[in-house]
Design a protein around this motif. Structure first.
Motif, mmCIF file in Angstrom:
data_model
loop_
_atom_site.group_PDB
_atom_site.id
_atom_site.type_symbol
_atom_site.label_atom_id
_atom_site.label_comp_id
_atom_site.label_asym_id
_atom_site.label_seq_id
_atom_site.Cartn_x
_atom_site.Cartn_y
_atom_site.Cartn_z
ATOM 1 N N VAL A 63 0.841 -1.202 0.000
ATOM 2 C CA VAL A 63 0.000 0.000 0.000
ATOM 3 C C VAL A 63 0.878 1.255 0.000
ATOM 4 O O VAL A 63 0.586 2.221 -0.708
ATOM 5 N N ALA A 64 1.955 1.233 0.760
ATOM 6 C CA ALA A 64 2.866 2.381 0.798
ATOM 7 C C ALA A 64 3.452 2.647 -0.583
ATOM 8 O O ALA A 64 3.549 3.807 -1.010
ATOM 9 N N VAL A 65 3.820 1.594 -1.285
ATOM 10 C CA VAL A 65 4.382 1.767 -2.636
ATOM 11 C C VAL A 65 3.362 2.423 -3.562
ATOM 12 O O VAL A 65 3.688 3.356 -4.305
ATOM 13 N N VAL A 66 2.128 1.971 -3.504
ATOM 14 C CA VAL A 66 1.077 2.552 -4.350
ATOM 15 C C VAL A 66 0.911 4.039 -4.045
ATOM 16 O O VAL A 66 0.864 4.868 -4.964
ATOM 17 N N PHE A 67 0.872 4.396 -2.775
ATOM 18 C CA PHE A 67 0.671 5.806 -2.429
ATOM 19 C C PHE A 67 1.896 6.668 -2.703
ATOM 20 O O PHE A 67 1.759 7.847 -3.043
ATOM 21 N N VAL A 68 3.082 6.110 -2.579
ATOM 22 C CA VAL A 68 4.289 6.872 -2.945
ATOM 23 C C VAL A 68 4.264 7.169 -4.436
ATOM 24 O O VAL A 68 4.528 8.304 -4.863
ATOM 25 N N ILE A 78 2.775 15.110 -7.718
ATOM 26 C CA ILE A 78 3.766 16.189 -7.606
ATOM 27 C C ILE A 78 4.262 16.575 -8.988
ATOM 28 O O ILE A 78 4.354 17.760 -9.333
ATOM 29 N N ARG A 79 4.578 15.570 -9.789
ATOM 30 C CA ARG A 79 5.101 15.821 -11.130
ATOM 31 C C ARG A 79 4.086 16.572 -11.987
ATOM 32 O O ARG A 79 4.449 17.446 -12.774
ATOM 33 N N ALA A 80 2.808 16.243 -11.832
ATOM 34 C CA ALA A 80 1.760 16.913 -12.618
ATOM 35 C C ALA A 80 1.429 18.305 -12.081
ATOM 36 O O ALA A 80 0.690 19.044 -12.716
ATOM 37 N N GLY A 81 1.967 18.634 -10.897
ATOM 38 C CA GLY A 81 1.677 19.939 -10.317
ATOM 39 C C GLY A 81 0.374 19.976 -9.539
ATOM 40 O O GLY A 81 -0.104 21.054 -9.184
ATOM 41 N N TRP A 82 -0.212 18.828 -9.269
ATOM 42 C CA TRP A 82 -1.474 18.774 -8.543
ATOM 43 C C TRP A 82 -1.279 18.761 -7.042
ATOM 44 O O TRP A 82 -2.228 18.970 -6.286
ATOM 45 N N TRP A 83 -0.076 18.468 -6.589
ATOM 46 C CA TRP A 83 0.164 18.258 -5.168
ATOM 47 C C TRP A 83 1.477 18.904 -4.792
ATOM 48 O O TRP A 83 2.451 18.835 -5.535
ATOM 49 N N HIS A 84 1.488 19.533 -3.639
ATOM 50 C CA HIS A 84 2.735 20.110 -3.128
ATOM 51 C C HIS A 84 2.694 20.077 -1.603
ATOM 52 O O HIS A 84 1.661 19.796 -0.999
ATOM 53 N N TYR A 85 3.823 20.373 -1.004
ATOM 54 C CA TYR A 85 3.953 20.347 0.452
ATOM 55 C C TYR A 85 4.490 21.690 0.923
ATOM 56 O O TYR A 85 5.313 22.308 0.254
ATOM 57 N N ASP A 86 4.036 22.106 2.079
ATOM 58 C CA ASP A 86 4.497 23.354 2.673
ATOM 59 C C ASP A 86 5.895 23.130 3.244
ATOM 60 O O ASP A 86 6.051 22.392 4.219
ATOM 61 N N THR A 144 14.370 15.622 1.191
ATOM 62 C CA THR A 144 13.491 15.348 0.067
ATOM 63 C C THR A 144 14.065 14.203 -0.751
ATOM 64 O O THR A 144 15.251 14.199 -1.073
ATOM 65 N N LEU A 145 13.225 13.264 -1.070
ATOM 66 C CA LEU A 145 13.617 12.118 -1.886
ATOM 67 C C LEU A 145 13.464 12.471 -3.359
ATOM 68 O O LEU A 145 12.862 13.499 -3.705
ATOM 69 N N PRO A 146 13.994 11.639 -4.240
ATOM 70 C CA PRO A 146 13.811 11.908 -5.667
ATOM 71 C C PRO A 146 12.334 12.106 -6.011
ATOM 72 O O PRO A 146 11.461 11.447 -5.450
ATOM 73 N N GLY A 147 12.093 13.034 -6.915
ATOM 74 C CA GLY A 147 10.722 13.367 -7.284
ATOM 75 C C GLY A 147 10.123 14.431 -6.396
ATOM 76 O O GLY A 147 8.926 14.670 -6.426
ATOM 77 N N ARG A 148 10.956 15.055 -5.556
ATOM 78 C CA ARG A 148 10.535 16.105 -4.609
ATOM 79 C C ARG A 148 9.559 15.585 -3.565
ATOM 80 O O ARG A 148 8.709 16.322 -3.068
ATOM 81 N N LEU A 149 9.691 14.312 -3.209
ATOM 82 C CA LEU A 149 8.829 13.701 -2.200
ATOM 83 C C LEU A 149 9.471 13.858 -0.828
ATOM 84 O O LEU A 149 10.574 13.362 -0.589
#
Length: 115
Positions: A42-47, A54-62, A70-75
């Motif tokens: 489940v964690a893999v699916v949500f990551v 994030i890549r699509a610009g739909w999600w970001h973090y404060d 930050t991990l690759p992909g700005r996660l």
């Protein structure tokens, strides 16, 4: 201090459920393979989901709420930890219910043997 808020919340969840392991003897952490089987897919699916968002610009973090790892992909590392810690705490809580109320059926009990 606000940059630690997310990590402190996750730590509080772990600390808050840890007595269930030792006081009630749920043995969730002792059976780490079983826990990983429940949590990791489940964690893999949500990551992956978060990385795509994030890549699509739909999600970001404060960034003011994060510890700046930050991990690759700005996660943010906190997001990955969330996907591991919260389900682990949920499994621990479920197993504590099993210990305290063994008569409650959860749905994964083995089928009774034919007489």
């Amino acid at each position: 201090m606000t940059h630690l808020r997310y990590v402190l919340l996750l730590a509080a969840c772990l600390v808050g459920t840890l007595p269930l392991e030792f006081v009630l003897g749920t043995h969730v952490y002792r059976r780490w393979r079983r826990l990983c089987t429940a949590v990791l897919p489940v964690a893999v699916v949500f990551v992956v989901w978060d990385l795509l968002a994030i890549r699509a610009g739909w999600w970001h973090y404060d960034p003011n709420q994060l510890i700046d790892i930050t991990l690759p992909g700005r996660l943010p590392i906190e997001e990955v930890l969330f996907f591991l810690v919260i389900p682990a705490c949920a499994v621990l809580t479920l197993e504590a219910v099993r210990v305290r109320r063994p008569d409650w059926l959860i749905g994964d009990e083995p089928e009774p043997a034919d007489p």
